[in-house]
Design a protein around this motif. Structure first.
Motif, PDB file in Angstrom:
ATOM      1  N   LYS A 197       0.837  -1.206   0.000  1.00  0.00           N
ATOM      2  CA  LYS A 197       0.000   0.000   0.000  1.00  0.00           C
ATOM      3  C   LYS A 197       0.874   1.260   0.000  1.00  0.00           C
ATOM      4  N   ILE A 198       1.866   1.291   0.876  1.00  0.00           N
ATOM      5  CA  ILE A 198       2.768   2.445   0.950  1.00  0.00           C
ATOM      6  C   ILE A 198       3.479   2.655  -0.390  1.00  0.00           C
ATOM      7  N   ASN A 199       3.949   1.578  -0.988  1.00  0.00           N
ATOM      8  CA  ASN A 199       4.643   1.671  -2.274  1.00  0.00           C
ATOM      9  C   ASN A 199       3.712   2.178  -3.372  1.00  0.00           C
ATOM     10  N   ALA A 259     -10.445   2.967   7.847  1.00  0.00           N
ATOM     11  CA  ALA A 259      -9.210   2.936   7.056  1.00  0.00           C
ATOM     12  C   ALA A 259      -8.629   1.530   7.027  1.00  0.00           C
ATOM     13  N   PHE A 260      -8.709   0.815   8.159  1.00  0.00           N
ATOM     14  CA  PHE A 260      -8.238  -0.570   8.225  1.00  0.00           C
ATOM     15  C   PHE A 260      -9.037  -1.455   7.264  1.00  0.00           C
ATOM     16  N   ALA A 303      -9.605  -4.433   2.070  1.00  0.00           N
ATOM     17  CA  ALA A 303     -10.320  -4.601   0.805  1.00  0.00           C
ATOM     18  C   ALA A 303      -9.387  -4.428  -0.392  1.00  0.00           C
ATOM     19  N   ASN A 304      -8.481  -3.471  -0.290  1.00  0.00           N
ATOM     20  CA  ASN A 304      -7.642  -3.134  -1.441  1.00  0.00           C
ATOM     21  C   ASN A 304      -6.324  -3.915  -1.515  1.00  0.00           C
ATOM     22  N   TYR A 305      -5.776  -4.282  -0.357  1.00  0.00           N
ATOM     23  CA  TYR A 305      -4.424  -4.850  -0.358  1.00  0.00           C
ATOM     24  C   TYR A 305      -4.301  -6.222   0.305  1.00  0.00           C
ATOM     25  N   PHE A 306      -5.312  -6.616   1.120  1.00  0.00           N
ATOM     26  CA  PHE A 306      -5.202  -7.911   1.797  1.00  0.00           C
ATOM     27  C   PHE A 306      -6.594  -8.539   1.915  1.00  0.00           C
ATOM     28  N   PRO A 307      -7.287  -8.713   0.782  1.00  0.00           N
ATOM     29  CA  PRO A 307      -8.665  -9.219   0.832  1.00  0.00           C
ATOM     30  C   PRO A 307      -8.774 -10.621   1.408  1.00  0.00           C
TER      31      PRO A 307
END
Length: 409
Positions: free
Chosen positions: A68-70, A307-308, A313-317
């Motif tokens: 996510k950070i990247n 936010a968690f 949902a976006n990075y660790f579904p």
């Protein structure tokens, strides 16, 4: 114009030129191994296999968070290269992996290595190499020793203080208790036991009727639970990792033993411990918390929990939202990112530790209200407060005020 006047004029001109060039020059970049203009190489050690494999999800969550950070541009333009190895919760394997990360992969630091035995095994090596062993995933009190181990820092509240809080709770609510203690036979378990005895003070010897150590190589802790029931213990202090904590909860139900059950905070995940053990078997368990539990309806509309959920949902579904260990990894990752941001372009190992020891009232998104992260050059214990909680129905319910989680607090 005299010779002296000409010399003074030339000198003044030189100063002006020097000042002008100095003011426009960019700050000098300083890098140690693992850092370039485009990358920060971070190492990690997790028990993806073995008796503590339930904790492996912390490393997977961190990997997702750094993705996510990247995706958002990295840290000051640098992407995180997260290298995570399995040590199977084995200290010799942890040493092997630490050497590989430092000497072969040449990481800037080792972040959030998990487990008291594993981190004890690598602590002297990391300090001798002067490589940060940063935000250790263990609450052992020994990580807060900047004088002797300036390259090692913990993150979560320490075990001895947590156990002292349980001792105070027992003395207040069951002053004549007969206490059975189950603890892991290593520094992690012994840290909790020491804290409990210190908290009970002069009454420890008479109140503790059994202090049974289990080894991680054991397949089950059932016999220890049966022994404590046979000694008529009416308080059970359960110092176990997720696999063994779930076993103990199930065995207590099977033999009909119903003491006041106090469970250490490292084994309170609903998804990893409580649900597998059976909700009906976990009613009334007491523990502490410093992070929001995703299944607690109190935080349904909290911006940090939203936010968690967006992160999942976006990075660790594939992540199990019921497993609070995901929240742990997510918030630990945020803390490292804050340190790296504070480093700017001075990404040396020395500056990493300097910035880690300069966190002031920093809040990750899921810390309980009122809790902040604070460190200093003589204070390597970032989180120092917790709240008591009780398991009711299918969730943890917080009660009471914020409590100090500092030794001597």
């Amino acid at each position: 114009m005299s010779f002296v006047t000409r010399r003074l004029a030339a000198f003044s001109t030189a100063l002006i030129v020097l000042a002008a060039s100095g003011s426009s020059a960019p700050a000098q970049k300083k890098y140690d191994p693992g850092v370039t203009d485009t990358e920060i190489k971070i190492g990690n050690i997790m028990p993806y296999s073995g008796p503590a494999s339930a904790y492996g999800v912390i490393g997977r969550t961190e990997a997702a968070y750094f993705r996510k950070i990247n995706a958002e541009g990295g840290i000051n333009g640098r992407k995180i290269n997260f290298i995570s190895y399995d040590d199977a919760y084995s200290p010799p394997k942890a040493v092997e992996q630490a050497r590989k990360l430092v000497e072969s992969d040449e990481v800037l630091l080792i972040f959030d290595p998990l487990g008291t035995p594993s981190n004890t095994a690598i602590q002297k090596y990391m300090n001798a190499k002067k490589v940060p062993q940063l935000f250790v995933s263990s609450g052992a009190t020994k990580w807060n020793d900047p004088q002797n181990f300036p390259w090692t820092m913990g993150w979560q509240p320490n075990y001895q203080s947590e156990a002292r809080i349980y001792a105070r709770y027992i003395l207040t609510n069951k002053p004549n208790a007969k206490i059975g203690v189950l603890y892991q036979n290593d520094d992690y378990g012994k840290d909790y036991l020491k804290g409990l005895k210190d908290g009970l003070g002069d009454k420890a010897a008479s109140m503790i009727v059994a202090a049974d150590a289990y080894d991680v190589a054991e397949t089950t802790v059932d016999s220890h639970v049966v022994k404590m029931k046979s000694l008529n213990a009416d308080v059970f202090v359960d110092v176990a990792t997720p696999k063994f904590a779930a076993q103990a909860i199930r065995e207590m139900a099977e033999i009909g033993w119903k003491p006041l059950h106090i469970l250490n905070s490292v084994a309170t995940s609903i998804g990893a411990v409580i649900k597998p053990a059976g909700f009906q078997n976990a009613q009334g368990i007491i523990s502490v918390a410093y992070l929001m539990d995703p299944l607690d309806p109190t935080w349904k509309d909290d911006p940090g929990m939203k936010a968690f959920d967006e992160f999942l949902a976006n990075y660790f579904p594939e992540g199990n939202r019921a497993d609070s260990l995901l929240v742990t990894g997510y918030n630990e990752g945020q803390t490292l990112v804050q340190v790296l941001k504070q480093c700017g372009d001075n990404l040396t190992r020395e500056n990493v530790m300097k910035q880690a020891a300069n966190l002031k009232k920093f809040r990750t998104t899921n810390l309980l209200p009122g809790i902040t992260i604070n460190t200093s050059p003589i204070d390597f214990a970032p989180i120092k407060q917790v709240r008591l909680r009780r398991f009711e129905g299918q969730t943890w319910v917080l009660f009471g005020p914020l409590l100090s989680s500092e030794v001597g607090g």
